[in-house]
Scaffold this motif. Structure first.
Motif, mmCIF file in Angstrom:
data_model
loop_
_atom_site.group_PDB
_atom_site.id
_atom_site.type_symbol
_atom_site.label_atom_id
_atom_site.label_comp_id
_atom_site.label_asym_id
_atom_site.label_seq_id
_atom_site.Cartn_x
_atom_site.Cartn_y
_atom_site.Cartn_z
ATOM 1 N N UNK A 157 0.854 -1.190 0.000
ATOM 2 C CA UNK A 157 0.000 0.000 0.000
ATOM 3 C C UNK A 157 0.885 1.234 0.000
ATOM 4 N N UNK A 158 0.497 2.207 -0.787
ATOM 5 C CA UNK A 158 1.163 3.505 -0.803
ATOM 6 C C UNK A 158 0.206 4.512 -0.180
ATOM 7 N N UNK A 159 0.691 5.302 0.756
ATOM 8 C CA UNK A 159 -0.178 6.226 1.483
ATOM 9 C C UNK A 159 0.506 7.575 1.644
ATOM 10 N N UNK A 160 -0.310 8.611 1.728
ATOM 11 C CA UNK A 160 0.192 9.955 2.017
ATOM 12 C C UNK A 160 -0.515 10.449 3.260
ATOM 13 N N UNK A 161 0.266 10.878 4.235
ATOM 14 C CA UNK A 161 -0.284 11.406 5.477
ATOM 15 C C UNK A 161 0.017 12.891 5.554
ATOM 16 N N UNK A 162 -0.985 13.647 5.972
ATOM 17 C CA UNK A 162 -0.829 15.078 6.157
ATOM 18 C C UNK A 162 -1.223 15.425 7.583
ATOM 19 N N UNK A 163 -0.662 16.508 8.065
ATOM 20 C CA UNK A 163 -0.958 16.956 9.428
ATOM 21 C C UNK A 163 -2.213 17.798 9.458
#
Length: 176
Positions: A157-163
């Motif tokens: 899985x490829x994921x992008x996390x933002x604050x």
């Protein structure tokens, strides 16, 4: 012929009912640019910078994540929860706080579609995390890769996390 049989007959030969494969649709051509969670959460501070007591402009930066908030750990936990939603082992409402509204809508739509077409999810074992790696981007977000074991297969899985307000929120997800 019922709907499930008709749907199965219309798929290419050899393609199984893969509940976990997830790639959200791309924006339509000419659509306005996608707003990120960081844009939504911090838009007001960008437009009107805060003033220090002395009257000089104060630098606007994203709030620091909470103490002990590890983006890699957060990525692994949220991605596993999203995988459980797609499989049918967890209600989609559990992801409300941990995903952006656009991603929540895509996951909700996909999980509902799978439940209607394929029926209730299998009552087997839950996905297990094998390895997580997270790297910071120039914008302050993190991009993570998560290897998990689900249904006897190893998945990536490829994921992008933002604050958003001091916590990590899943903004993008692609499971192969």
């Amino acid at each position: 012929m019922d709907r499930r049989t008709a749907t199965a007959a219309s798929r290419p030969a050899g393609q199984d009912d893969d509940r976990l494969h997830f790639t959200p649709g791309l924006a339509a051509p000419g659509a306005p640019p996608r707003r990120t969670a960081a844009d939504t959460a911090h838009g007001a501070t960008r437009r009107a910078p805060a003033r220090a007591s002395s009257g000089s402009p104060q630098a606007t930066t994203a709030p620091a994540p909470r103490e002990g908030s590890d983006p890699a750990r957060s990525a692994g936990t949220i991605v596993l929860a999203a995988a459980e939603v797609l499989i049918g082992l967890r209600p989609v409402d559990h992801l409300t706080r941990w995903t952006t509204p656009a991603l929540f809508e895509a996951l909700s739509r996909r999980a509902g579609l799978a439940a209607r077409i394929l029926g209730p999810g299998p009552r087997g074992s839950r996905p297990r995390m094998r390895k997580v790696r997270a790297e910071p981007t120039l914008s302050g977000a993190y991009e993570a890769t998560v290897l998990m074991e689900a249904g006897g297969r190893i998945r990536a899985a490829a994921a992008r996390l933002e604050q958003v307000r001091g916590r990590w929120v899943l903004a993008s997800l692609d499971i192969a």
